[in-house]
Design an enzyme around this catalytic site. Sequence first.
Site, short mmCIF file in Angstrom:
data_model
loop_
_atom_site.label_atom_id
_atom_site.label_comp_id
_atom_site.label_asym_id
_atom_site.label_seq_id
_atom_site.Cartn_x
_atom_site.Cartn_y
_atom_site.Cartn_z
N SER A 1 0.86 -1.20 0.00
CA SER A 1 0.00 0.00 0.00
C SER A 1 0.89 1.23 0.00
O SER A 1 2.01 1.19 0.52
CB SER A 1 -0.86 0.02 1.26
OG SER A 1 -1.50 1.28 1.39
N TYR B 1 -1.30 -0.52 10.54
CA TYR B 1 -1.42 -0.84 9.11
C TYR B 1 -0.22 -0.30 8.33
O TYR B 1 0.38 -1.03 7.54
CB TYR B 1 -2.72 -0.22 8.57
CG TYR B 1 -3.00 -0.50 7.13
CD1 TYR B 1 -3.52 -1.73 6.73
CD2 TYR B 1 -2.77 0.46 6.14
CE1 TYR B 1 -3.79 -1.98 5.38
CE2 TYR B 1 -3.05 0.21 4.80
CZ TYR B 1 -3.56 -1.01 4.43
OH TYR B 1 -3.83 -1.27 3.11
N1 LIG Z 1 -8.82 -0.61 -0.64
C1 LIG Z 1 -7.77 0.19 -0.57
O1 LIG Z 1 -7.93 1.43 -0.61
C2 LIG Z 1 -6.39 -0.37 -0.47
C3 LIG Z 1 -5.31 0.53 -0.59
C4 LIG Z 1 -4.02 0.04 -0.49
C5 LIG Z 1 -3.80 -1.31 -0.30
N2 LIG Z 1 -4.87 -2.15 -0.19
C6 LIG Z 1 -4.58 -3.56 0.03
O2 LIG Z 1 -5.21 -4.33 -0.96
C7 LIG Z 1 -5.44 -5.64 -0.45
C8 LIG Z 1 -6.88 -6.04 -0.75
O3 LIG Z 1 -7.73 -5.18 -0.02
P1 LIG Z 1 -9.18 -4.73 -0.50
O4 LIG Z 1 -9.21 -3.27 -0.42
O5 LIG Z 1 -9.56 -5.42 -1.74
O6 LIG Z 1 -10.04 -5.25 0.76
P2 LIG Z 1 -11.08 -6.42 0.97
O7 LIG Z 1 -12.14 -6.37 -0.05
O8 LIG Z 1 -11.44 -6.36 2.41
O9 LIG Z 1 -10.21 -7.73 0.67
C9 LIG Z 1 -9.37 -8.33 1.62
C10 LIG Z 1 -9.24 -9.80 1.27
O10 LIG Z 1 -8.35 -10.42 2.21
C11 LIG Z 1 -8.99 -11.58 2.72
N3 LIG Z 1 -8.48 -11.86 4.05
C12 LIG Z 1 -8.45 -11.03 5.13
N4 LIG Z 1 -7.92 -11.67 6.19
C13 LIG Z 1 -7.61 -12.93 5.76
C14 LIG Z 1 -7.05 -14.07 6.41
N5 LIG Z 1 -6.69 -14.05 7.70
N6 LIG Z 1 -6.88 -15.18 5.66
C15 LIG Z 1 -7.25 -15.23 4.38
N7 LIG Z 1 -7.77 -14.19 3.71
C16 LIG Z 1 -7.97 -13.06 4.42
C17 LIG Z 1 -10.48 -11.23 2.71
O11 LIG Z 1 -11.30 -12.37 2.70
P3 LIG Z 1 -11.97 -13.08 3.97
O12 LIG Z 1 -12.45 -12.01 4.89
O13 LIG Z 1 -13.06 -13.91 3.35
O14 LIG Z 1 -10.90 -13.93 4.57
C18 LIG Z 1 -10.57 -10.53 1.34
O15 LIG Z 1 -10.63 -11.48 0.32
C19 LIG Z 1 -5.11 -5.60 1.04
O16 LIG Z 1 -3.84 -6.13 1.26
C20 LIG Z 1 -5.11 -4.10 1.33
O17 LIG Z 1 -4.28 -3.78 2.43
C21 LIG Z 1 -6.15 -1.73 -0.28
#
Ligand SMILES: NC(=O)c1ccc[n+]([C@@H]2O[C@H](COP(=O)([O-])OP(=O)(O)OC[C@H]3O[C@@H](n4cnc5c(N)ncnc54)[C@H](OP(=O)(O)O)[C@@H]3O)[C@@H](O)[C@H]2O)c1
Length: 263
Positions: A149, A162
């Site tokens: 991120s 985070y």
């Molecule tokens: N959205 C943003 O603005 C943003 C910005 C920068 C970086 N990111 C990064 O992008 C990545 C994806 O995030 P997103 O925004 O798409 O959020 P999201 O929709 O909440 O996706 C997170 C994913 O991680 C899985 N997950 C969480 N804990 C887990 C565990 N213990 N074991 C296995 N799977 C797990 C969740 O599935 P389950 O809950 O079903 O396990 C879900 O599939 C993350 O690493 C986040 O830090 C996001």
Amino acid sequence: MVFFKPLNKPLRDWRGQRVWIVGASTGIGAALARQVAAQGALVALSARSRERLGETAAACGEAALIEPMDVTRAADYARVRDSLVARWGEIDLVVLNAGTYGAERAWELTDAGIRTTLETNLVGVMNGVGAVTPLFCERGAGAIAIVGSVAGYGGLPRSAVYGPSKAALINFAESLYLDLGPRGISVFLVSPGFVATPLTERNKFRMPALISAEQAAAAIVAGFARGKFEIHFPKRFTCVLRAMRWLPRRTYFALVRRLTGAQ
Ligand SMILES: NC(=O)c1ccc[n+]([C@@H]2O[C@H](COP(=O)([O-])OP(=O)(O)OC[C@H]3O[C@@H](n4cnc5c(N)ncnc54)[C@H](OP(=O)(O)O)[C@@H]3O)[C@@H](O)[C@H]2O)c1
């Protein structure tokens, strides 16, 4: 000319590519799964929620595999890896995208909150790398994508755990590149700005340059095609944050306070 050679082998033709996406039940991971599957990749989808993985799989086509697991458990990674190798023979790309976000400020730290974030975002990614590198090293091929991120670039308010978890991933990805590049393995670092997903929907502040999960996935696919080490987007936001890394601390802190309004 060597100077312009991409740092990684570009990934352009997705037909028949065996892609394991961890964190594929919602958000960026689910959108990426849909996009590479639409271009012919075989996808395996992992996260904890079998039900939500089923929804992603339904959008990816019949060949999509559902492999529920928890990234904090190394044994889960080993089980899924072995199941995929038994099914596919090899894995070409693993995308370590699972992550969690708690908007902790410095006075809100708890043991449980610290552990959940670090174990998911950092240990969970390291476990994934540990599971696939023996296979990839033996074969002298394979690709690993780590979703970090821009919050890892520098300290931010509401990011007390985070931010450090994602900063560690930047260092980790660089270390991996140095170790694995000479062994024929690509290492991509994905650095998204704000993306509208379940992770950010609770944010109460205005998220600058917010993009959709589909736009984020398209930027990742385009980055893979260029073979760049770091895939960061949207550029109008991430380039500013990258430039801010070079500012003197006094200026950086003042600018971040002003931009975020955080006191
Ligand atoms: N959205 C943003 O603005 C943003 C910005 C920068 C970086 N990111 C990064 O992008 C990545 C994806 O995030 P997103 O925004 O798409 O959020 P999201 O929709 O909440 O996706 C997170 C994913 O991680 C899985 N997950 C969480 N804990 C887990 C565990 N213990 N074991 C296995 N799977 C797990 C969740 O599935 P389950 O809950 O079903 O396990 C879900 O599939 C993350 O690493 C986040 O830090 C996001």
